[in-house]
Design an enzyme around this catalytic site. Structure first.
Site: not given
Length: 270
Positions: A13, A103, A158-159, A162
Protein backbone atom coordinates in the site's frame (compact mmCIF):
# COMPACT_ATOMS: atom_id res chain seq x y z
CA UNK A 1 12.53 -21.01 -10.52
CA UNK A 2 9.69 -21.24 -13.02
CA UNK A 3 9.95 -19.71 -16.50
CA UNK A 4 8.64 -16.45 -15.00
CA UNK A 5 10.09 -15.44 -11.62
CA UNK A 6 7.32 -15.39 -8.99
CA UNK A 7 7.76 -12.34 -6.76
CA UNK A 8 6.01 -11.33 -3.55
CA UNK A 9 5.98 -7.63 -2.65
CA UNK A 10 5.80 -6.56 0.98
CA UNK A 11 4.05 -3.36 2.10
CA UNK A 12 2.06 -3.01 -1.12
CA UNK A 13 0.00 0.00 0.00
CA UNK A 14 2.99 2.34 0.39
CA UNK A 15 4.57 4.57 -2.26
CA UNK A 16 7.45 2.17 -2.83
CA UNK A 17 5.22 -0.89 -2.59
CA UNK A 18 2.94 0.38 -5.35
CA UNK A 19 5.91 1.16 -7.57
CA UNK A 20 7.34 -2.32 -6.98
CA UNK A 21 4.02 -3.93 -7.87
CA UNK A 22 3.87 -2.01 -11.16
CA UNK A 23 7.50 -2.80 -12.00
CA UNK A 24 7.07 -6.53 -11.32
CA UNK A 25 3.93 -6.60 -13.45
CA UNK A 26 5.62 -4.72 -16.32
CA UNK A 27 8.73 -6.94 -16.46
CA UNK A 28 8.32 -9.82 -18.95
CA UNK A 29 10.57 -12.04 -16.80
CA UNK A 30 8.53 -11.69 -13.60
CA UNK A 31 5.00 -11.95 -12.27
CA UNK A 32 3.40 -10.92 -8.99
CA UNK A 33 2.57 -14.04 -6.99
CA UNK A 34 1.72 -12.37 -3.69
CA UNK A 35 0.97 -9.04 -2.02
CA UNK A 36 1.48 -8.62 1.72
CA UNK A 37 0.44 -5.92 4.19
CA UNK A 38 0.79 -5.71 7.95
CA UNK A 39 -1.88 -7.55 9.96
CA UNK A 40 -5.00 -5.45 10.45
CA UNK A 41 -4.47 -3.31 7.34
CA UNK A 42 -7.74 -2.52 5.56
CA UNK A 43 -6.43 -3.84 2.21
CA UNK A 44 -6.19 -7.40 3.54
CA UNK A 45 -8.70 -9.67 1.80
CA UNK A 46 -9.15 -7.28 -1.13
CA UNK A 47 -7.98 -7.75 -4.70
CA UNK A 48 -4.75 -5.77 -5.02
CA UNK A 49 -5.66 -4.06 -8.29
CA UNK A 50 -9.00 -2.89 -6.92
CA UNK A 51 -7.39 -1.72 -3.67
CA UNK A 52 -4.98 0.36 -5.76
CA UNK A 53 -7.90 1.91 -7.64
CA UNK A 54 -7.61 -0.10 -10.85
CA UNK A 55 -8.79 -3.32 -12.44
CA UNK A 56 -8.78 -6.63 -10.59
CA UNK A 57 -5.51 -8.58 -10.79
CA UNK A 58 -6.49 -11.86 -9.15
CA UNK A 59 -3.90 -11.29 -6.43
CA UNK A 60 -5.51 -10.92 -3.01
CA UNK A 61 -3.69 -8.90 -0.35
CA UNK A 62 -2.77 -11.00 2.68
CA UNK A 63 -1.30 -10.46 6.11
CA UNK A 64 0.21 -13.96 6.11
CA UNK A 65 3.73 -13.61 4.73
CA UNK A 66 4.55 -17.28 5.30
CA UNK A 67 1.67 -18.42 3.09
CA UNK A 68 2.58 -15.90 0.39
CA UNK A 69 6.18 -17.14 0.28
CA UNK A 70 4.99 -20.69 -0.42
CA UNK A 71 4.30 -19.55 -4.00
CA UNK A 72 7.39 -17.35 -4.47
CA UNK A 73 10.87 -17.41 -5.97
CA UNK A 74 11.74 -14.02 -4.43
CA UNK A 75 10.35 -11.46 -2.02
CA UNK A 76 11.04 -7.72 -2.26
CA UNK A 77 11.02 -5.96 1.07
CA UNK A 78 11.13 -2.17 1.55
CA UNK A 79 9.37 -2.15 4.93
CA UNK A 80 10.63 -1.62 8.50
CA UNK A 81 13.62 -3.15 10.31
CA UNK A 82 11.64 -5.39 12.68
CA UNK A 83 9.49 -6.74 9.85
CA UNK A 84 12.54 -7.31 7.66
CA UNK A 85 14.38 -9.28 10.36
CA UNK A 86 11.35 -11.52 10.91
CA UNK A 87 10.92 -12.03 7.16
CA UNK A 88 14.59 -12.99 6.70
CA UNK A 89 14.04 -16.14 8.76
CA UNK A 90 10.92 -17.08 6.79
CA UNK A 91 12.51 -16.47 3.40
CA UNK A 92 15.61 -18.50 4.26
CA UNK A 93 13.52 -21.40 5.57
CA UNK A 94 11.47 -21.48 2.35
CA UNK A 95 14.40 -21.01 -0.05
CA UNK A 96 13.11 -17.66 -1.31
CA UNK A 97 15.53 -14.92 -2.41
CA UNK A 98 15.10 -11.97 -0.02
CA UNK A 99 15.73 -8.56 -1.59
CA UNK A 100 16.02 -5.93 1.15
CA UNK A 101 15.71 -2.21 0.50
CA UNK A 102 14.67 -1.42 4.09
CA UNK A 103 16.60 1.45 5.66
CA UNK A 104 17.13 2.45 9.29
CA UNK A 105 18.47 -1.00 10.22
CA UNK A 106 20.75 -1.16 13.26
CA UNK A 107 23.87 -3.29 13.55
CA UNK A 108 21.81 -5.79 15.57
CA UNK A 109 19.20 -5.94 12.78
CA UNK A 110 21.87 -6.56 10.16
CA UNK A 111 23.47 -9.23 12.35
CA UNK A 112 20.10 -10.98 12.63
CA UNK A 113 19.79 -11.00 8.83
CA UNK A 114 23.38 -12.23 8.53
CA UNK A 115 22.49 -15.16 10.76
CA UNK A 116 20.25 -16.68 8.07
CA UNK A 117 22.67 -16.31 5.15
CA UNK A 118 24.27 -19.68 5.84
CA UNK A 119 21.14 -21.14 4.23
CA UNK A 120 19.39 -18.23 2.49
CA UNK A 121 20.13 -15.78 -0.32
CA UNK A 122 19.86 -12.14 0.80
CA UNK A 123 20.48 -9.13 -1.44
CA UNK A 124 20.54 -6.00 0.71
CA UNK A 125 21.35 -2.40 -0.19
CA UNK A 126 20.58 1.04 1.17
CA UNK A 127 19.85 2.01 -2.43
CA UNK A 128 19.03 -0.18 -5.41
CA UNK A 129 19.80 2.23 -8.26
CA UNK A 130 22.67 1.72 -10.70
CA UNK A 131 23.69 5.38 -10.49
CA UNK A 132 23.95 5.39 -6.70
CA UNK A 133 26.04 2.25 -6.66
CA UNK A 134 28.41 3.80 -9.18
CA UNK A 135 28.53 6.86 -6.91
CA UNK A 136 29.52 4.60 -4.01
CA UNK A 137 32.44 3.27 -6.05
CA UNK A 138 33.53 6.77 -7.07
CA UNK A 139 33.32 7.99 -3.48
CA UNK A 140 35.60 5.19 -2.30
CA UNK A 141 38.11 5.93 -5.07
CA UNK A 142 38.18 9.69 -4.50
CA UNK A 143 38.49 9.27 -0.73
CA UNK A 144 41.43 6.91 -1.25
CA UNK A 145 43.14 9.40 -3.57
CA UNK A 146 42.76 12.48 -1.34
CA UNK A 147 44.24 12.94 2.12
CA UNK A 148 42.68 14.56 5.19
CA UNK A 149 43.35 18.03 3.81
CA UNK A 150 40.02 17.36 2.06
CA UNK A 151 37.05 17.46 4.45
CA UNK A 152 34.27 15.01 3.54
CA UNK A 153 30.60 15.94 3.92
CA UNK A 154 27.64 13.77 2.89
CA UNK A 155 24.43 15.73 2.26
CA UNK A 156 21.13 13.95 1.53
CA UNK A 157 17.60 15.13 0.85
CA UNK A 158 14.29 13.21 0.99
CA UNK A 159 10.55 13.80 1.22
CA UNK A 160 8.90 14.96 4.44
CA UNK A 161 7.53 11.48 5.21
CA UNK A 162 10.89 9.70 5.53
CA UNK A 163 11.33 8.56 9.13
CA UNK A 164 15.05 7.72 9.36
CA UNK A 165 18.15 9.89 9.05
CA UNK A 166 20.77 9.78 7.70
CA UNK A 167 19.36 7.82 4.79
CA UNK A 168 20.60 4.33 4.06
CA UNK A 169 22.23 5.70 0.91
CA UNK A 170 24.04 8.43 2.86
CA UNK A 171 25.41 5.76 5.20
CA UNK A 172 26.53 3.70 2.18
CA UNK A 173 28.38 6.74 0.87
CA UNK A 174 29.87 7.52 4.26
CA UNK A 175 31.05 3.92 4.58
CA UNK A 176 32.60 4.10 1.12
CA UNK A 177 34.45 7.27 2.09
CA UNK A 178 35.64 5.66 5.31
CA UNK A 179 36.77 2.54 3.45
CA UNK A 180 38.69 4.71 0.98
CA UNK A 181 40.39 6.50 3.84
CA UNK A 182 41.00 3.28 5.77
CA UNK A 183 39.16 4.53 8.87
CA UNK A 184 36.29 3.31 11.08
CA UNK A 185 33.11 5.18 10.07
CA UNK A 186 31.67 4.97 13.58
CA UNK A 187 34.74 6.79 14.94
CA UNK A 188 34.97 9.27 12.05
CA UNK A 189 31.26 10.11 11.76
CA UNK A 190 30.06 13.61 12.71
CA UNK A 191 26.26 13.88 12.71
CA UNK A 192 25.35 16.53 15.25
CA UNK A 193 26.32 20.16 14.78
CA UNK A 194 24.33 22.65 16.74
CA UNK A 195 25.36 25.68 18.76
CA UNK A 196 29.01 26.47 19.51
CA UNK A 197 30.64 23.34 18.13
CA UNK A 198 34.17 24.65 17.71
CA UNK A 199 36.17 24.22 14.50
CA UNK A 200 35.67 21.18 12.30
CA UNK A 201 37.77 18.23 13.42
CA UNK A 202 40.27 17.00 10.83
CA UNK A 203 39.40 13.63 9.31
CA UNK A 204 35.74 13.60 10.29
CA UNK A 205 33.01 12.55 7.81
CA UNK A 206 30.01 14.84 8.22
CA UNK A 207 26.37 13.94 7.57
CA UNK A 208 23.46 16.30 6.92
CA UNK A 209 19.80 15.39 6.27
CA UNK A 210 17.27 17.55 4.44
CA UNK A 211 13.56 16.64 4.71
CA UNK A 212 10.91 18.43 2.70
CA UNK A 213 8.15 18.23 0.13
CA UNK A 214 8.25 15.31 -2.27
CA UNK A 215 12.02 15.00 -2.77
CA UNK A 216 12.60 11.42 -3.94
CA UNK A 217 16.30 11.24 -3.23
CA UNK A 218 19.30 13.56 -3.63
CA UNK A 219 22.80 12.75 -2.44
CA UNK A 220 26.00 14.80 -2.55
CA UNK A 221 29.47 13.87 -1.38
CA UNK A 222 31.61 16.96 -0.93
CA UNK A 223 35.41 16.90 -0.72
CA UNK A 224 36.47 20.38 0.37
CA UNK A 225 40.02 21.68 0.78
CA UNK A 226 41.56 25.13 0.88
CA UNK A 227 41.15 26.54 -2.61
CA UNK A 228 39.00 23.86 -4.21
CA UNK A 229 35.95 21.60 -3.82
CA UNK A 230 34.92 18.39 -5.54
CA UNK A 231 31.26 17.34 -5.46
CA UNK A 232 29.92 13.94 -6.48
CA UNK A 233 26.13 14.01 -6.94
CA UNK A 234 23.19 11.73 -7.67
CA UNK A 235 19.57 12.86 -8.08
CA UNK A 236 16.67 10.41 -8.37
CA UNK A 237 13.66 11.96 -10.12
CA UNK A 238 11.52 8.80 -10.19
CA UNK A 239 11.15 5.94 -7.67
CA UNK A 240 11.10 3.49 -10.55
CA UNK A 241 14.93 3.45 -10.53
CA UNK A 242 14.84 1.76 -7.12
CA UNK A 243 12.08 -0.65 -8.13
CA UNK A 244 13.86 -1.68 -11.33
CA UNK A 245 17.03 -2.33 -9.36
CA UNK A 246 15.16 -4.46 -6.82
CA UNK A 247 13.57 -6.59 -9.55
CA UNK A 248 16.98 -6.98 -11.19
CA UNK A 249 18.33 -8.18 -7.82
CA UNK A 250 15.48 -10.67 -7.43
CA UNK A 251 16.24 -12.18 -10.83
CA UNK A 252 20.00 -12.18 -10.24
CA UNK A 253 19.60 -14.00 -6.92
CA UNK A 254 17.98 -17.06 -8.47
CA UNK A 255 20.29 -20.06 -8.18
CA UNK A 256 22.96 -18.23 -6.18
CA UNK A 257 24.62 -19.98 -3.26
CA UNK A 258 23.45 -18.79 0.18
CA UNK A 259 25.05 -15.54 1.26
CA UNK A 260 24.65 -11.82 1.96
CA UNK A 261 25.00 -9.94 -1.33
CA UNK A 262 24.86 -6.26 -2.28
CA UNK A 263 23.81 -4.36 -5.40
CA UNK A 264 27.50 -4.06 -6.23
CA UNK A 265 27.48 -7.85 -6.61
CA UNK A 266 24.32 -7.71 -8.74
CA UNK A 267 25.89 -5.09 -11.01
CA UNK A 268 29.26 -6.85 -11.20
CA UNK A 269 31.00 -4.04 -9.34
CA UNK A 270 31.78 -5.91 -6.12
Amino acid sequence: MSESCAIVVMGVSGRMGRMLVQTVQDNPKTHLSGAVERPGHDWIGRDLGEAMGGAATGVVVTGDAAAALDRADAVIDFTAPAATVALAQLAADKGVVHVIGTTGMTEADIAAVDAVTDRGVVVRAGNMSLGVNLLVQLTRQVAAALDEDYDIEVVEGHHRHKVDAPSGTALMLGQAAADGRGVDLEQASDRGRDGITGPRERGKIGFHAIRGGDIIGEHDVLFAADGERITLRHVASDRSVFARGAVKAALWGQGKVPGHYSMLDVLGLG
